[in-house]
Structures are given as C-alpha cells and as structure tokens.
Scaffold this motif. Sequence first.
Motif, PDB file in Angstrom:
ATOM      1  N   GLU A 100      -0.980   4.288  -1.563  1.00 21.54           N
ATOM      2  CA  GLU A 100      -1.981   4.859  -0.665  1.00 21.54           C
ATOM      3  C   GLU A 100      -1.318   5.664   0.457  1.00 21.54           C
ATOM      4  O   GLU A 100      -1.816   6.724   0.845  1.00 21.54           O
ATOM      5  CB  GLU A 100      -2.848   3.748  -0.058  1.00 21.54           C
ATOM      6  N   TYR A 130       0.835  -1.208   0.000  1.00 20.36           N
ATOM      7  CA  TYR A 130       0.000   0.000   0.000  1.00 20.36           C
ATOM      8  C   TYR A 130       0.874   1.264   0.000  1.00 20.36           C
ATOM      9  O   TYR A 130       0.507   2.259   0.618  1.00 20.36           O
ATOM     10  CB  TYR A 130      -0.915  -0.007   1.232  1.00 20.36           C
ATOM     11  N   ARG A 164      -3.721   3.842 -10.045  1.00 26.29           N
ATOM     12  CA  ARG A 164      -4.427   2.620  -9.674  1.00 26.29           C
ATOM     13  C   ARG A 164      -5.187   2.041 -10.863  1.00 26.29           C
ATOM     14  O   ARG A 164      -5.260   0.819 -11.046  1.00 26.29           O
ATOM     15  CB  ARG A 164      -5.387   2.910  -8.520  1.00 26.29           C
ATOM     16  N   ALA A 189      -4.428  -1.641 -12.336  1.00 24.89           N
ATOM     17  CA  ALA A 189      -5.479  -2.667 -12.387  1.00 24.89           C
ATOM     18  C   ALA A 189      -5.655  -3.200 -13.804  1.00 24.89           C
ATOM     19  O   ALA A 189      -5.827  -4.411 -14.007  1.00 24.89           O
ATOM     20  CB  ALA A 189      -6.787  -2.086 -11.862  1.00 24.89           C
ATOM     21  N   TYR A 195      -3.385   9.530  -7.993  1.00 24.29           N
ATOM     22  CA  TYR A 195      -3.638   8.227  -7.368  1.00 24.29           C
ATOM     23  C   TYR A 195      -4.639   7.415  -8.191  1.00 24.29           C
ATOM     24  O   TYR A 195      -4.417   6.222  -8.448  1.00 24.29           O
ATOM     25  CB  TYR A 195      -4.166   8.437  -5.955  1.00 24.29           C
TER      26      TYR A 195
END
Length: 333
Positions: A75, A72, A133, A137, A129
């Motif tokens: 994040e 993470y 992401r 993905a 962000y």
Amino acid sequence: MSAIDPQWANAWSSTIAHIEPRLTHTPTTVVSRNVRVGKLDAELLDGELTEMLREPVSNALSLVRPGLAETYRLEIDTMIRALLFWLSVGSHRRATYAQGLQNLQYARTGRGFAQRVHWFGILSIGGHYAWARMVGAMSLAGWADAPQSSIRARLWRLVQRVERITKVAALLNFAAFLALGQYPSIIERILNLRLVHARPQLLHSVSFEFLNRQLVWHAFTEFVMFAMPLVNPARARAWVVRNVRGVMRLPVSVDPSVAELPDDTCAVCFVDARKDVSEVLEDTHSAVNPHVTNCGHRYCYVCISMRMMAEADECSCLRCGSKIDRIRQYLEL
C-alpha cells in the motif's frame, strides 16, 4: 579577370530563384532517434525514487508500531507511485521526473490523449496493486490446496494461467522494444503511448560524475566491510597509545587506585567491576587460578589470557604499564 559567361549567369539566377522559396518555406524537421537506454534508465530511476521515499515513511510508521511498514508495504509503494504519477504525468507534464531527466515525454498523438494517460496510471499502478492483493488473498485462503473440481481450484488455475500468459507477453513486448524502441511496456503499447524526445535539438549527454562518486563510495564501503573484521580494536588502541607516548616522551600513566591494589587482587576484575558500581570491595576480586606476568603482578588466568589475546604484543600491565609478553602460573610457597 575574365568576365562571367552570360549563359552561366542566367542559369545560376534561374536555379537560385527556383530553390530559394523551398529553402525559406520548408520547415526543418529533426527526426529523433529512439534511445532505448534512456527509456530503461528512466524506469530504473522511477523505481529508485520510490524506494527513497519509502524509507522515511517506513521509519515514521515503525515509531507507531514495529512491523507496520512491512505489513502495508504494498500500500505504501502504491500511494507513493500514485502521488508521483499525479504530480508529474497527471499534471500535464507528459513525463515522469525520471523521464524528464532523460529528455523524454509522451507524444501527444491521436484522440483522447489525456484519457489514455489517466488509464495508463490506473492500470499500471492500481491494476498492479489489485492483482497483487487478489493473488495474495487467494494464496492465504488456501485456494491452491482446494479440491480439483471446486470453483476455487479452477479460479486459481485460471489466475496462474493468466500470469504465465502475461509474463510471456511482457517478454515478447520487451524483445520488440529492443528491436524498435517504442513501447517499453504492454500497457503503453495497448494505449498507444509512445515516448519521444521532449527537445529533439538538445543533445542527449549523460554526466557520469554522480555514477563515479557512487562507484567510489561503494568500493570504499566494500573495502571497509572486508577490512574491519581483520582489525583488532584493542590492539590498535594500545599500539596508538604506546607510539604516541613514545614520540611525545610521555611517562607511562597508571591508575593510582589500580597500582595500590593488594598483590592477590586481579586488576582486570577490579577495573571491569568499577565500570558497573561506584564502590568496589577489593577483597572480592582475588585472582582465580592466579598467573604471574613477566613484570611480577598477579592476574586471573582467564582475565590476563583474554587481554593478551585481544591486544597481542601490545598488551601492557594495568599496575605498572610494562609490556606483557609471557605469563606463568603462580605457586604460593
């Protein structure tokens, strides 16, 4: 001293009366120059501050579960950047902490300045962000290997095209920034957020004391990392002990339990085994392939050879403390 001509005196008085109102009522305006280096340094300092705050958070998460911080990491960086932005720019400071150190702040120009600042934080932090992401993905889902005619492949090509266009636009914007010094990023240009001096009258002086300390410390650590593999710790320890004893005229200290070992027992094996167990059977440490030192004591060939290689010309006998400079194979008569 000759008297002043009345005509010159009248001309001087009329000129002063004409200029004086302008000098007293015209405000003094200081035009600040665009310091490109200061703006780039502020961006680098903000990145360094994020890395400094990430380290304790990562160490704390590693105690919960190993590898959690790396999983993470995006994040964590996003939360740290968002927190710093909210505490600095978002709290009506109009500048990040690094920009404040560089005497910079966002100019309050145009309508909706507060809304534009909030949108800048959302797009620069949240947008980065979300995009990272999304691309991650899509890559993990194998959209790049999908059939060419599928929707996934088309969306993947569209994302790649948008990334290339964004990189080209960022390069053009950076070239414009180097030329004009106004907008370091595309988002700031779109939102018309321009960095100016917070206090134009304040001279922009940079102290290089911290930088000098960092350079000295970096050079020192590089030297230590280069020199440490060249230093033999065992040889250095033996050299220090021998010279200290010579200067202080101390007798050679030998462990009595080692000195009283039987002749066929290897003292190196005995000392190494004693570090692991409290009681050692002496007959279990007979010298293997025994070799005799110049002082007449027997050791395993491997043990004494490794010790001589480690301590070189500072190798000493564990039984008598004499300096060992040669060995020979023991032949039992």
